[in-house]
Design a protein around this motif. Sequence first.
Motif, PDB file in Angstrom:
ATOM      1  N   SER A 176       0.826  -1.203   0.000  1.00 59.41           N
ATOM      2  CA  SER A 176       0.000   0.000   0.000  1.00 59.41           C
ATOM      3  C   SER A 176       0.862   1.255   0.000  1.00 59.41           C
ATOM      4  O   SER A 176       0.372   2.357  -0.216  1.00 59.41           O
ATOM      5  N   ARG A 179      -5.057   0.614   4.888  1.00 63.11           N
ATOM      6  CA  ARG A 179      -5.133   1.721   3.934  1.00 63.11           C
ATOM      7  C   ARG A 179      -5.093   3.074   4.640  1.00 63.11           C
ATOM      8  O   ARG A 179      -4.445   4.015   4.180  1.00 63.11           O
ATOM      9  N   ALA A 204      -5.804   6.007  -4.346  1.00 62.42           N
ATOM     10  CA  ALA A 204      -6.285   4.987  -3.410  1.00 62.42           C
ATOM     11  C   ALA A 204      -7.805   4.834  -3.493  1.00 62.42           C
ATOM     12  O   ALA A 204      -8.332   3.713  -3.494  1.00 62.42           O
ATOM     13  N   ASP A 262      -9.732   1.394  -4.719  1.00 61.69           N
ATOM     14  CA  ASP A 262     -10.674   0.668  -3.867  1.00 61.69           C
ATOM     15  C   ASP A 262     -12.092   0.661  -4.438  1.00 61.69           C
ATOM     16  O   ASP A 262     -12.866  -0.256  -4.161  1.00 61.69           O
ATOM     17  N   SER A 315     -11.799   4.689   6.107  1.00 65.02           N
ATOM     18  CA  SER A 315     -10.392   4.443   5.779  1.00 65.02           C
ATOM     19  C   SER A 315      -9.627   5.721   5.478  1.00 65.02           C
ATOM     20  O   SER A 315      -8.464   5.858   5.876  1.00 65.02           O
ATOM     21  N   TYR A 316     -10.257   6.638   4.771  1.00 65.46           N
ATOM     22  CA  TYR A 316      -9.537   7.805   4.268  1.00 65.46           C
ATOM     23  C   TYR A 316     -10.082   9.137   4.780  1.00 65.46           C
ATOM     24  O   TYR A 316      -9.356   9.922   5.386  1.00 65.46           O
TER      25      TYR A 316
END
Length: 216
Positions: free
Chosen positions: A87, A125, A164, A168, A188-189
């Motif tokens: 990653s 991630r 990213a 995904d 996640s982000y």
Amino acid sequence: QDYLRSKEEGREDATLQLLLNLSSQRGICFPCTPSSSLSFAQHHLLATPFPLLHTIKDDSSSEIQVAWEDVRLQLRCYLLERLSTESQTTRAVPSLSINQRVHRLQQLCFLYPECEVLTHYQEVRGQAMLALLHCAMSSSPANVTGFDRVTVAFRSVVPALTQALTEDLHILPRVVEQDAILGFLNASYLRPLARELTSLMERECETALRDNTMPG
């Protein structure tokens, strides 16, 4: 178990392939239950939020269950390490292709429920993205300070964030149900980055306030 603890190269992938062959060709069902190390609250959470794509009946004896738990824990550590390392978007470590990442996640889903796999992948991630932000902050030019430093650092992370998210959005539909994807991307982000940026901005505000109140 002993084979996995050996130093033989490729032992994890060989073990995974053997287990998959036994399942698909011989019809052997391996338990796909939540981790025994999870807390009661985590077990409860994992039971509800994400629709599962498959279920496997667990008829194992306690001795076999202990051995299986040990085997899949070692395999999980290996797979998460691969996903974590790959990653990192650096020249030294090329990014994993979408098909390769899907394959790793599907291997994890063979060992654990999809909801638990998502939880671990989310951490992988999210941590990778925060690491990029911290790296950008620490490598900012000396003449860039204060809020400009935060802005420049975040701007440098945006291409990796976009990549990213795009990856995904292609990967997750092949692993989980559609209604789990938006929550995953947010957890996640977006949420971790927003929280970290808020913390950085508050820190800069405190620094600016302290500098302005210091006697000249």
